[in-house]
Design a protein around this motif. Sequence first.
Motif, PDB file in Angstrom:
ATOM      1  N   GLY A  88       8.762  10.112   9.669  1.00 56.99           N
ATOM      2  CA  GLY A  88       7.460   9.627   9.773  1.00 56.99           C
ATOM      3  C   GLY A  88       6.476  10.311   8.819  1.00 56.99           C
ATOM      4  O   GLY A  88       5.410   9.977   9.138  1.00 56.99           O
ATOM      5  N   ALA A  89       6.983  10.913   7.640  1.00 67.48           N
ATOM      6  CA  ALA A  89       6.193  11.564   6.848  1.00 67.48           C
ATOM      7  C   ALA A  89       5.288  10.637   6.023  1.00 67.48           C
ATOM      8  O   ALA A  89       5.674   9.610   5.677  1.00 67.48           O
ATOM      9  CB  ALA A  89       6.945  12.729   5.979  1.00 67.48           C
ATOM     10  N   MET A  90       4.196  11.168   5.362  1.00 68.07           N
ATOM     11  CA  MET A  90       3.225  10.595   4.857  1.00 68.07           C
ATOM     12  C   MET A  90       2.647  11.296   3.692  1.00 68.07           C
ATOM     13  O   MET A  90       2.353  12.534   3.762  1.00 68.07           O
ATOM     14  CB  MET A  90       2.175   9.852   5.589  1.00 68.07           C
ATOM     15  N   VAL A  91       2.528  10.536   2.349  1.00 69.85           N
ATOM     16  CA  VAL A  91       1.673  11.124   1.190  1.00 69.85           C
ATOM     17  C   VAL A  91       0.615  10.191   1.064  1.00 69.85           C
ATOM     18  O   VAL A  91       0.872   8.840   0.775  1.00 69.85           O
ATOM     19  CB  VAL A  91       2.628  11.718   0.008  1.00 69.85           C
ATOM     20  N   ALA A  92      -0.601  10.351   1.038  1.00 73.55           N
ATOM     21  CA  ALA A  92      -1.661   9.601   0.468  1.00 73.55           C
ATOM     22  C   ALA A  92      -2.589  10.205  -0.587  1.00 73.55           C
ATOM     23  O   ALA A  92      -2.950  11.499  -0.614  1.00 73.55           O
ATOM     24  CB  ALA A  92      -2.692   9.425   1.603  1.00 73.55           C
ATOM     25  N   ALA A 143      -9.787   7.412 -15.738  1.00 80.80           N
ATOM     26  CA  ALA A 143      -8.356   7.400 -16.339  1.00 80.80           C
ATOM     27  C   ALA A 143      -7.604   8.070 -15.407  1.00 80.80           C
ATOM     28  O   ALA A 143      -6.519   7.633 -15.152  1.00 80.80           O
ATOM     29  CB  ALA A 143      -8.342   7.906 -17.625  1.00 80.80           C
ATOM     30  N   THR A 144      -8.081   9.460 -14.867  1.00 82.40           N
ATOM     31  CA  THR A 144      -7.303  10.132 -14.000  1.00 82.40           C
ATOM     32  C   THR A 144      -6.964   9.237 -12.775  1.00 82.40           C
ATOM     33  O   THR A 144      -5.674   9.381 -12.084  1.00 82.40           O
ATOM     34  CB  THR A 144      -7.798  11.468 -13.730  1.00 82.40           C
ATOM     35  N   LYS A 145      -7.828   8.562 -12.195  1.00 78.25           N
ATOM     36  CA  LYS A 145      -7.338   7.944 -10.708  1.00 78.25           C
ATOM     37  C   LYS A 145      -6.642   6.673 -11.320  1.00 78.25           C
ATOM     38  O   LYS A 145      -5.826   6.582 -10.230  1.00 78.25           O
ATOM     39  CB  LYS A 145      -9.161   7.377 -10.235  1.00 78.25           C
ATOM     40  N   ALA A 146      -6.722   6.221 -12.519  1.00 79.47           N
ATOM     41  CA  ALA A 146      -6.002   5.016 -12.664  1.00 79.47           C
ATOM     42  C   ALA A 146      -4.516   5.713 -12.750  1.00 79.47           C
ATOM     43  O   ALA A 146      -3.439   4.920 -12.202  1.00 79.47           O
ATOM     44  CB  ALA A 146      -6.275   4.473 -13.898  1.00 79.47           C
ATOM     45  N   GLY A 147      -4.256   6.787 -13.411  1.00 78.68           N
ATOM     46  CA  GLY A 147      -3.027   7.659 -13.360  1.00 78.68           C
ATOM     47  C   GLY A 147      -2.401   7.684 -12.000  1.00 78.68           C
ATOM     48  O   GLY A 147      -1.269   7.752 -11.786  1.00 78.68           O
ATOM     49  N   LEU A 148      -3.376   8.229 -11.183  1.00 77.97           N
ATOM     50  CA  LEU A 148      -2.795   8.593 -10.117  1.00 77.97           C
ATOM     51  C   LEU A 148      -2.360   7.266  -8.930  1.00 77.97           C
ATOM     52  O   LEU A 148      -1.394   7.329  -8.190  1.00 77.97           O
ATOM     53  CB  LEU A 148      -3.900   9.419  -9.110  1.00 77.97           C
ATOM     54  N   ALA A 149      -3.016   6.327  -9.266  1.00 83.90           N
ATOM     55  CA  ALA A 149      -2.970   4.858  -8.753  1.00 83.90           C
ATOM     56  C   ALA A 149      -1.436   4.552  -9.023  1.00 83.90           C
ATOM     57  O   ALA A 149      -0.428   4.335  -8.130  1.00 83.90           O
ATOM     58  CB  ALA A 149      -3.840   3.973  -8.864  1.00 83.90           C
ATOM     59  N   SER A 150      -0.958   4.657 -10.366  1.00 83.51           N
ATOM     60  CA  SER A 150       0.229   4.095 -11.186  1.00 83.51           C
ATOM     61  C   SER A 150       1.345   5.147 -10.541  1.00 83.51           C
ATOM     62  O   SER A 150       2.548   5.058  -9.980  1.00 83.51           O
ATOM     63  CB  SER A 150       0.226   4.236 -12.550  1.00 83.51           C
ATOM     64  N   ALA A 151       0.900   6.657 -10.351  1.00 87.19           N
ATOM     65  CA  ALA A 151       1.835   7.536  -9.964  1.00 87.19           C
ATOM     66  C   ALA A 151       2.225   7.401  -8.409  1.00 87.19           C
ATOM     67  O   ALA A 151       3.481   7.552  -8.169  1.00 87.19           O
ATOM     68  CB  ALA A 151       1.275   8.880  -9.880  1.00 87.19           C
ATOM     69  N   ARG A 170       2.315   4.363  -6.992  1.00 89.43           N
ATOM     70  CA  ARG A 170       3.435   3.416  -7.034  1.00 89.43           C
ATOM     71  C   ARG A 170       4.815   3.765  -7.274  1.00 89.43           C
ATOM     72  O   ARG A 170       5.845   3.206  -6.969  1.00 89.43           O
ATOM     73  CB  ARG A 170       2.733   2.135  -7.873  1.00 89.43           C
ATOM     74  N   GLY A 171       4.602   4.540  -8.387  1.00 88.40           N
ATOM     75  CA  GLY A 171       6.036   5.117  -8.939  1.00 88.40           C
ATOM     76  C   GLY A 171       6.893   5.825  -8.071  1.00 88.40           C
ATOM     77  O   GLY A 171       8.058   5.771  -7.613  1.00 88.40           O
ATOM     78  N   SER A 226       1.101   6.019   0.359  1.00 88.02           N
ATOM     79  CA  SER A 226      -0.265   5.314   0.454  1.00 88.02           C
ATOM     80  C   SER A 226      -1.037   5.717  -0.745  1.00 88.02           C
ATOM     81  O   SER A 226      -1.534   6.895  -0.919  1.00 88.02           O
ATOM     82  CB  SER A 226      -0.914   5.485   1.638  1.00 88.02           C
ATOM     83  N   GLU A 227      -2.070   4.800  -1.339  1.00 87.77           N
ATOM     84  CA  GLU A 227      -3.068   4.811  -2.192  1.00 87.77           C
ATOM     85  C   GLU A 227      -4.200   4.441  -1.578  1.00 87.77           C
ATOM     86  O   GLU A 227      -4.318   3.440  -0.772  1.00 87.77           O
ATOM     87  CB  GLU A 227      -2.833   4.047  -3.497  1.00 87.77           C
ATOM     88  N   VAL A 228      -5.255   5.490  -1.404  1.00 89.64           N
ATOM     89  CA  VAL A 228      -6.517   5.235  -0.826  1.00 89.64           C
ATOM     90  C   VAL A 228      -7.631   4.812  -1.884  1.00 89.64           C
ATOM     91  O   VAL A 228      -7.932   5.766  -2.571  1.00 89.64           O
ATOM     92  CB  VAL A 228      -7.083   6.218  -0.016  1.00 89.64           C
TER      93      VAL A 228
END
Length: 273
Positions: free
Chosen positions: A144-148, A167-175, A177-178, A193-195
Amino acid sequence: MKRGFEFDGATVLITGASRGIGRAAAEQMLARGATVLTVARSEAALAELKALEPRRVHVLAADLAAPGMPLAVARWVAAEHPGCTGLINNAAIMIHTRLSEPADRGLPEEDPREAEIAREVAVNLIAPLTLTAHMLPLLARRPGAMVANVTSGLAIAPLPDAVTYCATKAGLASATRGLRSLARVEGRAMQLSEVVMALVDTGLSAPAKRKMAPQEAARQMLDGLAAGRRRVFVGPTGVLSAIDRLWPAMADRIIAGKMRATKGPMETGMRGA
């Protein structure tokens, strides 16, 4: 209904916990029954947070931009809190500046613009990715672990005077998903999860007429994580995402309009979270 992260009885590491959204989220996680591991730069602010619940708040003062610091944080967790099951990468800085304007020069060998960009990238993108990489082996052993990862509506439609931050936040969003795809390929049952954060009344953002209270932003974030959402939209960011899919130019105009609606000149300088 999909079962998400269970805060009651969990141990969660959150960065940028000394104020704003991070502070509100830490307090609300305590109310939900969690033990909270808090990381921020200010020792005094962390001490105030620990005083709220000394047995369930653990603190570590750290500048995540410093080389090797994400690894040091992960080692602290592994050594002293091996039962940790959640990581919320919340810490961020935003430097309000237009890249089209020349930066003031210091000594001839120094480039202040390069230093500003490098620090934003270090705190907002390199640190969360590195910390996540070091934490994954520990978290993978816990059911049940989680990374957000906390990104921003500005990752969808960027703000003209904060291009590097966006740009950094867009990169973190892509990361994010990856990493989710990687977990699926490796057969790991882990919530990633992405918040997508809205404009919140913190020191990170420039003055504006309408801002969400940090407490409400934190509540929506934690509710979304508890519901198991892969992408948690806070405030109107879900609407912005929908507009961007249908009419990207309109999404850009909406964000640019927010900049024009701010009171007084935009601030230039570093703001921490």
